[in-house]
Design a protein around this motif. Sequence first.
Motif, PDB file in Angstrom:
ATOM      1  N   PHE A 201       0.834  -1.207   0.000  1.00  0.00           N
ATOM      2  CA  PHE A 201       0.000   0.000   0.000  1.00  0.00           C
ATOM      3  C   PHE A 201       0.867   1.255   0.000  1.00  0.00           C
ATOM      4  N   SER A 202       1.960   1.216   0.764  1.00  0.00           N
ATOM      5  CA  SER A 202       2.865   2.365   0.820  1.00  0.00           C
ATOM      6  C   SER A 202       3.507   2.627  -0.543  1.00  0.00           C
ATOM      7  N   LEU A 203       3.940   1.564  -1.214  1.00  0.00           N
ATOM      8  CA  LEU A 203       4.550   1.709  -2.533  1.00  0.00           C
ATOM      9  C   LEU A 203       3.551   2.268  -3.543  1.00  0.00           C
ATOM     10  N   SER A 204       2.296   1.845  -3.427  1.00  0.00           N
ATOM     11  CA  SER A 204       1.270   2.337  -4.333  1.00  0.00           C
ATOM     12  C   SER A 204       0.991   3.820  -4.087  1.00  0.00           C
ATOM     13  N   LEU A 205       0.945   4.232  -2.818  1.00  0.00           N
ATOM     14  CA  LEU A 205       0.725   5.640  -2.472  1.00  0.00           C
ATOM     15  C   LEU A 205       1.849   6.529  -2.995  1.00  0.00           C
ATOM     16  N   ASN A 206       3.050   5.949  -3.071  1.00  0.00           N
ATOM     17  CA  ASN A 206       4.210   6.715  -3.536  1.00  0.00           C
ATOM     18  C   ASN A 206       4.277   6.795  -5.067  1.00  0.00           C
ATOM     19  N   GLY A 207       3.266   6.273  -5.733  1.00  0.00           N
ATOM     20  CA  GLY A 207       3.185   6.430  -7.175  1.00  0.00           C
ATOM     21  C   GLY A 207       3.666   5.258  -8.003  1.00  0.00           C
ATOM     22  N   ASN A 208       4.066   4.155  -7.378  1.00  0.00           N
ATOM     23  CA  ASN A 208       4.522   2.980  -8.137  1.00  0.00           C
ATOM     24  C   ASN A 208       3.322   2.244  -8.733  1.00  0.00           C
ATOM     25  N   ASN A 209       3.468   1.839  -9.990  1.00  0.00           N
ATOM     26  CA  ASN A 209       2.393   1.052 -10.592  1.00  0.00           C
ATOM     27  C   ASN A 209       2.544  -0.420 -10.197  1.00  0.00           C
ATOM     28  N   LEU A 210       1.637  -1.256 -10.684  1.00  0.00           N
ATOM     29  CA  LEU A 210       1.618  -2.663 -10.272  1.00  0.00           C
ATOM     30  C   LEU A 210       2.906  -3.390 -10.651  1.00  0.00           C
ATOM     31  N   THR A 211       3.385  -3.178 -11.866  1.00  0.00           N
ATOM     32  CA  THR A 211       4.611  -3.844 -12.322  1.00  0.00           C
ATOM     33  C   THR A 211       5.812  -3.399 -11.496  1.00  0.00           C
ATOM     34  N   GLU A 212       5.894  -2.103 -11.186  1.00  0.00           N
ATOM     35  CA  GLU A 212       7.011  -1.579 -10.399  1.00  0.00           C
ATOM     36  C   GLU A 212       6.999  -2.143  -8.978  1.00  0.00           C
ATOM     37  N   ILE A 213       5.806  -2.271  -8.412  1.00  0.00           N
ATOM     38  CA  ILE A 213       5.694  -2.858  -7.065  1.00  0.00           C
ATOM     39  C   ILE A 213       6.182  -4.305  -7.080  1.00  0.00           C
ATOM     40  N   CYS A 214       5.774  -5.049  -8.101  1.00  0.00           N
ATOM     41  CA  CYS A 214       6.207  -6.448  -8.224  1.00  0.00           C
ATOM     42  C   CYS A 214       7.726  -6.541  -8.316  1.00  0.00           C
ATOM     43  N   LYS A 215       8.318  -5.678  -9.105  1.00  0.00           N
ATOM     44  CA  LYS A 215       9.774  -5.704  -9.282  1.00  0.00           C
ATOM     45  C   LYS A 215      10.491  -5.424  -7.972  1.00  0.00           C
ATOM     46  N   ILE A 216      10.001  -4.446  -7.205  1.00  0.00           N
ATOM     47  CA  ILE A 216      10.612  -4.120  -5.912  1.00  0.00           C
ATOM     48  C   ILE A 216      10.531  -5.311  -4.967  1.00  0.00           C
ATOM     49  N   LEU A 217       9.372  -5.955  -4.929  1.00  0.00           N
ATOM     50  CA  LEU A 217       9.182  -7.110  -4.035  1.00  0.00           C
ATOM     51  C   LEU A 217      10.037  -8.295  -4.478  1.00  0.00           C
ATOM     52  N   ASN A 218      10.077  -8.551  -5.778  1.00  0.00           N
ATOM     53  CA  ASN A 218      10.870  -9.676  -6.284  1.00  0.00           C
ATOM     54  C   ASN A 218      12.361  -9.444  -6.102  1.00  0.00           C
ATOM     55  N   ASP A 219      12.811  -8.198  -6.345  1.00  0.00           N
ATOM     56  CA  ASP A 219      14.231  -7.884  -6.149  1.00  0.00           C
ATOM     57  C   ASP A 219      14.622  -8.009  -4.684  1.00  0.00           C
ATOM     58  N   GLY A 220      13.665  -7.731  -3.798  1.00  0.00           N
ATOM     59  CA  GLY A 220      13.949  -7.820  -2.358  1.00  0.00           C
ATOM     60  C   GLY A 220      13.801  -9.225  -1.804  1.00  0.00           C
ATOM     61  N   GLY A 221      13.448 -10.159  -2.657  1.00  0.00           N
ATOM     62  CA  GLY A 221      13.320 -11.550  -2.208  1.00  0.00           C
ATOM     63  C   GLY A 221      12.124 -11.793  -1.303  1.00  0.00           C
ATOM     64  N   VAL A 222      11.107 -10.960  -1.406  1.00  0.00           N
ATOM     65  CA  VAL A 222       9.904 -11.128  -0.585  1.00  0.00           C
ATOM     66  C   VAL A 222       9.111 -12.337  -1.076  1.00  0.00           C
ATOM     67  N   LYS A 223       8.760 -13.208  -0.170  1.00  0.00           N
ATOM     68  CA  LYS A 223       8.009 -14.410  -0.543  1.00  0.00           C
ATOM     69  C   LYS A 223       6.620 -14.039  -1.060  1.00  0.00           C
ATOM     70  N   THR A 224       6.131 -14.831  -1.994  1.00  0.00           N
ATOM     71  CA  THR A 224       4.778 -14.619  -2.527  1.00  0.00           C
ATOM     72  C   THR A 224       3.752 -15.141  -1.525  1.00  0.00           C
ATOM     73  N   PRO A 225       2.477 -14.715  -1.655  1.00  0.00           N
ATOM     74  CA  PRO A 225       1.431 -15.223  -0.758  1.00  0.00           C
ATOM     75  C   PRO A 225       1.368 -16.745  -0.707  1.00  0.00           C
ATOM     76  N   LEU A 226       1.568 -17.388  -1.863  1.00  0.00           N
ATOM     77  CA  LEU A 226       1.523 -18.853  -1.906  1.00  0.00           C
ATOM     78  C   LEU A 226       2.671 -19.454  -1.104  1.00  0.00           C
ATOM     79  N   GLU A 227       3.850 -18.840  -1.200  1.00  0.00           N
ATOM     80  CA  GLU A 227       5.004 -19.337  -0.443  1.00  0.00           C
ATOM     81  C   GLU A 227       4.807 -19.132   1.056  1.00  0.00           C
ATOM     82  N   TYR A 228       4.224 -17.999   1.436  1.00  0.00           N
ATOM     83  CA  TYR A 228       3.935 -17.761   2.860  1.00  0.00           C
ATOM     84  C   TYR A 228       2.935 -18.798   3.380  1.00  0.00           C
TER      85      TYR A 228
END
Length: 528
Positions: A201-228
């Motif tokens: 939500f914070s990334l979206s408020l800062n103006g990042n679109n859906l693809t950009e948010i995904c890239k930030i999460l994937n680059d940071g190694g954040v687990k997906t909902p399915l993995e959690y």
Amino acid sequence: MENNYSKGMVAGYYRLSVEDGSLEMESSSISSQRLLVKKYIASHKEFEGYGFCEFYDDGYSGTTMDRPGIQKLLAGIKDNKIQCVIVKDISRFSRDYIELGTYMEQVFPFMQVRFIAITDNYDSNNYPGSASVGMDIAFKSLLSDFYCKDVSDKVKSSLKVRKKQGKYATGSVPFGYMKNKDNPQELLIVQEEAEVIKRIFSLSLNGNNLTEICKILNDGGVKTPLEYKNARKKQDRKELMQGHKYWQPAVVRTILTNETYTGSMVYNKSERAGVGQKKKILKPRSEWKVFPGHHAAVIDRETFDKIQEKFFHRKEKGRIPFSYPLKGKVYCAYCNRCLGAAKLSGGRLSLYCANRKLKSGSQCIQEYIRNEWLESVVLKEIQLQLERLGVWDIIIKESKTGYKGIKAKEKTLLEKLEQDEGKFMQEKADNLEKYHKGLITKEELLERRDIITRQIEEIKTQKKELEEKICHSMEELQDKEKKQKEYSKWSAYYGFDVLSREMAEAFISKVVIDNQKNISIFWTFSRE
């Protein structure tokens, strides 16, 4: 059990639905149905020597035919491998009155399949040439159909009442929450997952679109909902064994538009297309029911409402859907994702892997693939396959000629062997007559009989070998004719110089491509 089909196959079918299981009735269990069917077969001598196979569905409603076990059974019937189906009662096969009538009055009679429902005392052999299954059977199946619809309505009503009371009566739980073990109707926050949601939500408020948010999460190694979910429940989900796990725009969008994170319980969002069907129809947002303050919130209402403006208060771009021959058949060699399509400058269609922008340093296909070029490559490969398949016409002609030559030659040899066998049999009879007339001694009779017996056995062995050789040649020819018949459906595509959707469906199962534009084609037929 492993099913080995043979001529005259009898099939036992067993079904246990979720409702049956809740009743805890042993008479409805799979094992008891199997025992009843086998006992019935054993008590009827008419089934002696018949092959036997069995199919079952555990936990499936009888209101739909979309069951793995019943589909395998019907496939066996379609292939003429099953001549008789036996069930405990008619409701085990189907609880849908119309569907049941179609099979009992049309499909089974047409396929010449005998249908037996033991406890209903129904045997289709008792209704030869009749389309009627009897008033008692028809009435019972109709009641069964009404019963399912009545149970379905009662379950829906019960769930609606519980939801109106503020009780969480939904099976699935959104990412970031878990059910309270002591009170399954209460939702608790999973802190680690909640932090991920807040970050999105914070990334979206800062103006990042859906693809950009995904890239930030994937680059940071954040687990997906399915993995959690897998880590929390300690399950080995099949989806997690399939290579790359990336956050996807659709998943992020679902999180950003899910009102559950404000502490509200939202229900009545969709409904099933029909009783026993899996397909759901999404209702308009105006018909959704919202129960505020139901559980602890992850996101405050003000933040949530700001985000919604991005999705629901902007003008939707009108996208015109388009089709092309290889749609849904081209995959990335690195992540195994189906390539998307876009029209670039000049109106040319190009294919791309959506995962390429979801993570830095991604191995996925980075460039756009010109669809026109790919179609030309695939078309050439299809044309080569058509040439190869066309050779079968020559092979069949040669095989038929060869078979006729072998059969004629072996037939001549068989006739000679049969003549020799007849001569030895006559000689054996003549020796016996000579013995009775005193022309030869007993010792001479036995000696000559042994010699003749060995010669006759040798002839029988040669005859058997010749017959097997003829049979083997015939089987080889039949196999080739069968393959030719299978390939003949593609003969209509000889001479085509443009790839069509119909052609792609007939030949192509899957096309895999990498960054060097190396292409692997998976065909719908065996290349052996």
